[in-house]
Design an enzyme around this catalytic site. Structure first.
Site, mmCIF file in Angstrom:
data_model
loop_
_atom_site.group_PDB
_atom_site.id
_atom_site.type_symbol
_atom_site.label_atom_id
_atom_site.label_comp_id
_atom_site.label_asym_id
_atom_site.label_seq_id
_atom_site.Cartn_x
_atom_site.Cartn_y
_atom_site.Cartn_z
ATOM 1 N N ASP A 1 0.821 -1.218 0.000
ATOM 2 C CA ASP A 1 0.000 0.000 0.000
ATOM 3 C C ASP A 1 0.853 1.267 0.000
ATOM 4 O OD1 ASP A 1 -2.453 -1.572 0.290
ATOM 5 O OD2 ASP A 1 -1.817 -1.867 2.366
ATOM 6 N N HIS B 1 -4.027 -1.752 -6.380
ATOM 7 C CA HIS B 1 -3.450 -0.473 -6.782
ATOM 8 C C HIS B 1 -4.581 0.447 -7.218
ATOM 9 C CE1 HIS B 1 0.492 -2.679 -8.084
ATOM 10 N NE2 HIS B 1 0.362 -2.583 -6.786
#
EC number: 6.3.4.4
Length: 422
Positions: A12, A40
């Site tokens: 992340d 993503h």
């Protein structure tokens, strides 16, 4: 030549944005490992795209994309994600995506087993995404998995899936799972999947002389099955070694390895997190940074940047440059801390601990910086950054042994990026 983009922390970090930026000039964009557990988010022309199993190079109109041998592919998610991209205007996405015939198939059965295995761990849950990635890689290692190429052969999926289901039923008892429904679905996929399946070696041979091949890492080094905070990790090799193995890359073809580092730290799920802030600071990071998982929607745990971890990550992946992301999230903090060492029982540790029990006990030693208390959102030039923000970035570079921070993210859009001459 090959450029590899890798997460340097717990995932992340914002790898999608730099991948999107670099893919505009890439001939080929590849995923090497992992599956639809990755997440993503990319904002392009005011449209938000969520990627999981598909490479984010699909946004670039001239970029061909490959899901490599080292991955595990959940086909319902593959087709659903492809349809979502088409609905958002990427009409030719299906013409520019291919899957290695040697990649593993991730079944719905694996997701069911994932949940059962997590439940059996009681108070020691790993905190998986529940997508079936671990059980799928387990079946691969036990040599009972199904490869993508076998989906095209009549009867192979049915025979193998029945054996897998029987084995898991013997272990767990009755399963909340419809075997016949999944078999029927794969009978439909036998034709539908055909245009996407390639022999990776033959396919990549066409691109060996390409000036720009981009490898999009999934997850991050600290979730690597070998080098991460085991057992609180994913089930694949998430570092540079996994990229080479999963895509059969020639190591001498690698031009650059970009480590993506968030300006603070986050983690989803269980596992040690030495700089975690279970307080108002962590809550502020979570709120301003909108720290919720793309794949699961879970709240991300937040804390200060951990240079002990980043140095360890660099020692394994050997980054040639860094993309520092989400600098703007720290704009309103009075002071900002960076962990530079771990102490255990009052003594500094000389290396990054392998045991999670030790990591749980370490005390982080911090260097404290004054905040810059002004907006960096959308800044695109280094000289326009506040002086305290520049000092913070330069300190990180020194702590990383001089690896240059070439890109600095200052917001969610592709244009919210500083590119430095380094």
């Amino acid at each position: 030549m090959v450029t590899i983009v890798l997460g340097a922390q717990f995932g992340d970090e914002g790898k999608g944005k730099i991948t999107d930026l670099l893919s505009q000039s890439a001939t080929l964009c590849c995923r090497a490992a992992g599956g639809h557990n990755a997440g993503h988010t990319i904002v392009h022309d005011n449209i938000t795209y969520d990627f999981h199993i598909l490479p984010s190079g699909l946004i670039a109109p001239d970029c061909v994309n490959l899901i490599g041998t080292g991955t595990v592919v959940h086909l319902p998610s593959f087709f659903k994600e492809l349809d979502a991209l088409k609905a958002k205007g990427l009409k030719d996405a299906h013409e520019r995506i291919f899957i290695s015939d040697r990649a593993q198939v991730c079944f719905d059965l694996h997701s069911v087993v994932d949940g059962l295995e997590e439940a059996s761990l009681a108070g020691k849950k790993v905190g998986t995404t529940g997508k079936g990635i671990g059980p799928c890689y387990s079946d691969k290692a036990a040599r009972r998995g199904v490869r993508i190429g076998e989906v095209l052969e009549e009867g192979v999926v049915e025979d193998n899936l029945r054996k897998l289901e029987a084995g898991y039923r013997a272990r767990f008892g009755e399963l909340n799972y419809d075997l016949e429904e999944e078999i029927g679905r794969f009978n439909e996929y036998r034709t539908k999947l055909q245009p996407y399946v390639v022999d990776q070696m033959t396919f990549l041979a066409k691109y060996r002389s390409s000036p720009s091949i981009l490898v999009e890492g999934a997850n991050a080094l600290m979730l690597d099955i070998d080098h991460g905070t085991y057992p609180y990790v994913t089930s694949s090799c998430t570092g540079v070694g996994g990229a080479i193995q999963g895509l059969t890359l020639n190591p001498t073809s690698i031009r650059s390895i970009i480590g993506v580092v968030k300006a603070y730290s986050t983690r989803v799920g269980s596992g040690p997190f030495p700089t975690e802030q279970n307080n108002a600071i962590g809550e502020k990071m979570q709120t301003i940074g909108r720290e919720f998982g793309v794949t699961t929607g879970r709240r991300r745990r937040c804390g200060w940047l951990d240079m002990v971890m980043c140095r360890y990550s660099n020692s394994i992946n050997h980054y040639t440059s860094i993309n520092l992301t989400k600098l703007d999230i720290l704009d309103d903090f009075d002071e900002i801390k960076v962990a530079v060492a771990y102490k255990l029982d009052g003594k500094r540790l000389e290396s990054f601990p392998a045991l999670p029990g030790v990591l749980d006990k370490v005390e982080a030693e911090y260097v404290t910086f004054p905040g810059w208390k002004s907006t960096t959102m959308g800044i695109t030039r280094w000289e326009d950054l506040p002086a305290n923000a520049q000092r913070y970035i330069q300190f990180i570079e020194r702590e990383m042994g001089g690896v240059p921070i070439k890109w600095i993210g200052t917001g969610p859009a592709r244009t919210h990026m500083i590119e430095r001459e380094v």
